[in-house]
Scaffold this motif. Structure first.
Motif, PDB file in Angstrom:
ATOM      1  N   LYS A 137       0.834  -1.205   0.000  1.00 44.29           N
ATOM      2  CA  LYS A 137       0.000   0.000   0.000  1.00 44.29           C
ATOM      3  C   LYS A 137       0.870   1.256   0.000  1.00 44.29           C
ATOM      4  O   LYS A 137       1.920   1.290  -0.633  1.00 44.29           O
ATOM      5  CB  LYS A 137      -1.002  -0.041   1.153  1.00 44.29           C
ATOM      6  CG  LYS A 137      -1.969  -1.218   1.068  1.00 44.29           C
ATOM      7  CD  LYS A 137      -3.004  -1.190   2.164  1.00 44.29           C
ATOM      8  CE  LYS A 137      -3.952  -2.382   2.038  1.00 44.29           C
ATOM      9  NZ  LYS A 137      -4.957  -2.395   3.117  1.00 44.29           N
ATOM     10  N   GLY A 138       0.431   2.306   0.748  1.00 43.20           N
ATOM     11  CA  GLY A 138       1.138   3.581   0.694  1.00 43.20           C
ATOM     12  C   GLY A 138       1.720   3.977   2.034  1.00 43.20           C
ATOM     13  O   GLY A 138       1.678   3.225   3.012  1.00 43.20           O
ATOM     14  N   LEU A 139       2.246   5.206   2.107  1.00 42.98           N
ATOM     15  CA  LEU A 139       2.933   5.649   3.316  1.00 42.98           C
ATOM     16  C   LEU A 139       1.993   5.794   4.504  1.00 42.98           C
ATOM     17  O   LEU A 139       2.397   5.561   5.643  1.00 42.98           O
ATOM     18  CB  LEU A 139       3.650   6.969   3.044  1.00 42.98           C
ATOM     19  CG  LEU A 139       4.872   6.857   2.118  1.00 42.98           C
ATOM     20  CD1 LEU A 139       5.451   8.240   1.845  1.00 42.98           C
ATOM     21  CD2 LEU A 139       5.933   5.947   2.722  1.00 42.98           C
ATOM     22  N   GLU A 140       0.744   6.187   4.274  1.00 38.31           N
ATOM     23  CA  GLU A 140      -0.179   6.285   5.404  1.00 38.31           C
ATOM     24  C   GLU A 140      -0.397   4.921   6.044  1.00 38.31           C
ATOM     25  O   GLU A 140      -0.499   4.802   7.269  1.00 38.31           O
ATOM     26  CB  GLU A 140      -1.529   6.857   4.964  1.00 38.31           C
ATOM     27  CG  GLU A 140      -2.477   7.051   6.139  1.00 38.31           C
ATOM     28  CD  GLU A 140      -3.851   7.527   5.735  1.00 38.31           C
ATOM     29  OE1 GLU A 140      -4.762   6.692   5.599  1.00 38.31           O
ATOM     30  OE2 GLU A 140      -4.003   8.752   5.540  1.00 38.31           O
ATOM     31  N   HIS A 141      -0.457   3.877   5.227  1.00 39.57           N
ATOM     32  CA  HIS A 141      -0.597   2.515   5.755  1.00 39.57           C
ATOM     33  C   HIS A 141       0.595   2.177   6.645  1.00 39.57           C
ATOM     34  O   HIS A 141       0.445   1.530   7.692  1.00 39.57           O
ATOM     35  CB  HIS A 141      -0.696   1.529   4.591  1.00 39.57           C
ATOM     36  CG  HIS A 141      -0.894   0.105   5.011  1.00 39.57           C
ATOM     37  ND1 HIS A 141      -1.960  -0.312   5.778  1.00 39.57           N
ATOM     38  CD2 HIS A 141      -0.156  -1.011   4.757  1.00 39.57           C
ATOM     39  CE1 HIS A 141      -1.884  -1.617   5.979  1.00 39.57           C
ATOM     40  NE2 HIS A 141      -0.792  -2.063   5.380  1.00 39.57           N
TER      41      HIS A 141
END
Length: 343
Positions: free
Chosen positions: A321-325
């Motif tokens: 997924k991404g950095l927030e994840h």
């Protein structure tokens, strides 16, 4: 049991991390939420639903992500509108109606409107207040304590060194004496020391794997070993910075990951995702997951949702997924680890 106070900015990644905590970790955790304007917004109206005021949005999120457990709230940075009461008063009223257990946090420079609102909240809810002071204020207690407007026995004291924790630790016996004397005039309801060694945005670190000593953890260990006449609780910044972080990370920035160890932070400093030497974010994040899974001594926490997910990413069974994840994974791991290692 030592109480753990993670200091959070109520960004979505942190909230999901709280939501995924085990019951055991929740039981010894008391989050301190620093609520700023970016995380305190009206939910816009849609064709099907009317707009939801910001206090209702915040309290609803607290109940969804933290539940009815007690939490500290510092809303002193929220602006007031003219002669209206400070927004913390409305937040408290909504929390009260929803049976959410909130303790307001004050700092010595807080506005008159904020202190007045907190006074009213304390008088209605009867949960007392929390005072958050810095290093300079720690050494000037005798000056400001006589003017403190709340009963000390109903005040939780948090000595928050922020990013200055290394400077505080370097004071040695002078700092020891300050903590030994904190209850000299009267007994605080609780006393917590907090801070962080994490540089904002991994400033100064090149691409690759790095270690950062957790000076805040070392400092708590040293202070708590002193013959203090009280229990010293532990707090830190569970996310990566004491400051207000950008709402969005622009495409192309280096892909960085923080992983908490008992005495260090394990840092994976990535590279840009664009340009001639760019590497796709998914590739970097899976590499970071492999680096964590293969690191020894890692001190994995079997019950941590964050650790479980990182292991699945490392072997290709979950999407990076991404950095927030990864904020979700990092903060969840951080809090579960503190539950596992604090006495």
């Amino acid at each position: 049991m030592i109480r753990y106070v993670p200091i959070l900015r109520w960004k979505r990644g942190e909230r999901v991390a709280l939501q995924r905590l085990t019951a055991q970790a929740r039981a010894r955790t008391m989050p301190l939420v620093l609520l700023g304007s970016e995380q305190f917004k009206v939910k816009a109206a849609t064709k099907a639903h009317a707009a939801v005021p910001a206090p209702q949005v915040f309290v609803r999120d607290v109940l969804s992500d933290w539940g009815k457990g007690t939490f500290f709230l510092d809303a002193s940075s929220l602006p007031t509108q003219g002669t209206q009461a400070h927004p913390v008063a409305t937040i408290a009223a909504v929390a009260r109606a929803a049976n959410a257990s909130m303790i307001p946090v004050v700092h010595l420079g807080a506005s008159h409107a904020y202190v007045s609102a907190v006074t009213a909240i304390k008088n209605i809810d009867g949960r007392g207040v929390c005072l958050r002071i810095d290093m300079q204020e720690l050494f000037s207690v005798a000056h400001w304590l006589p003017k403190w407007p709340f009963p000390i026995g109903e005040t939780d004291l948090i000595v928050d060194f922020g990013e200055n924790v290394a400077s505080a630790a370097a004071l040695g016996t002078a700092l020891d004496a300050a903590f030994k004397g904190l209850n000299a005039h009267s007994k605080w309801r609780s006393i917590t020391v907090a801070g962080t060694s994490m540089p904002a945005n991994f400033t100064g670190y090149t691409a690759g794997q790095h270690h950062i000593t957790r000076i805040e953890a070392q400092l708590w260990s040293r202070l708590s070993a002193l013959p203090l006449p009280y229990q010293l609780d532990y707090g830190d910044f569970a996310s990566i910075t004491t400051g207000v972080t950008p709402t969005n990370i622009a495409w192309g920035y280096p892909i960085n990951v923080k992983y908490t160890l008992p005495t260090h932070f394990l840092i994976f400093r990535g590279v840009r995702t664009t340009g001639p030497s760019g590497v796709d974010m998914d590739v970097q994040l899976r590499g970071h997951a492999n680096g964590i899974a293969g690191y020894s001594p890692r001190y994995p926490v079997a019950s941590s949702w964050g650790d479980q997910t990182i292991d699945q990413i490392a072997v290709g069974k979950a999407d990076p997924k991404g950095l927030e994840h990864w904020v979700q994974l990092s903060v969840n791991r951080h809090i579960e680890l503190m539950h596992a290692i604090l006495p």
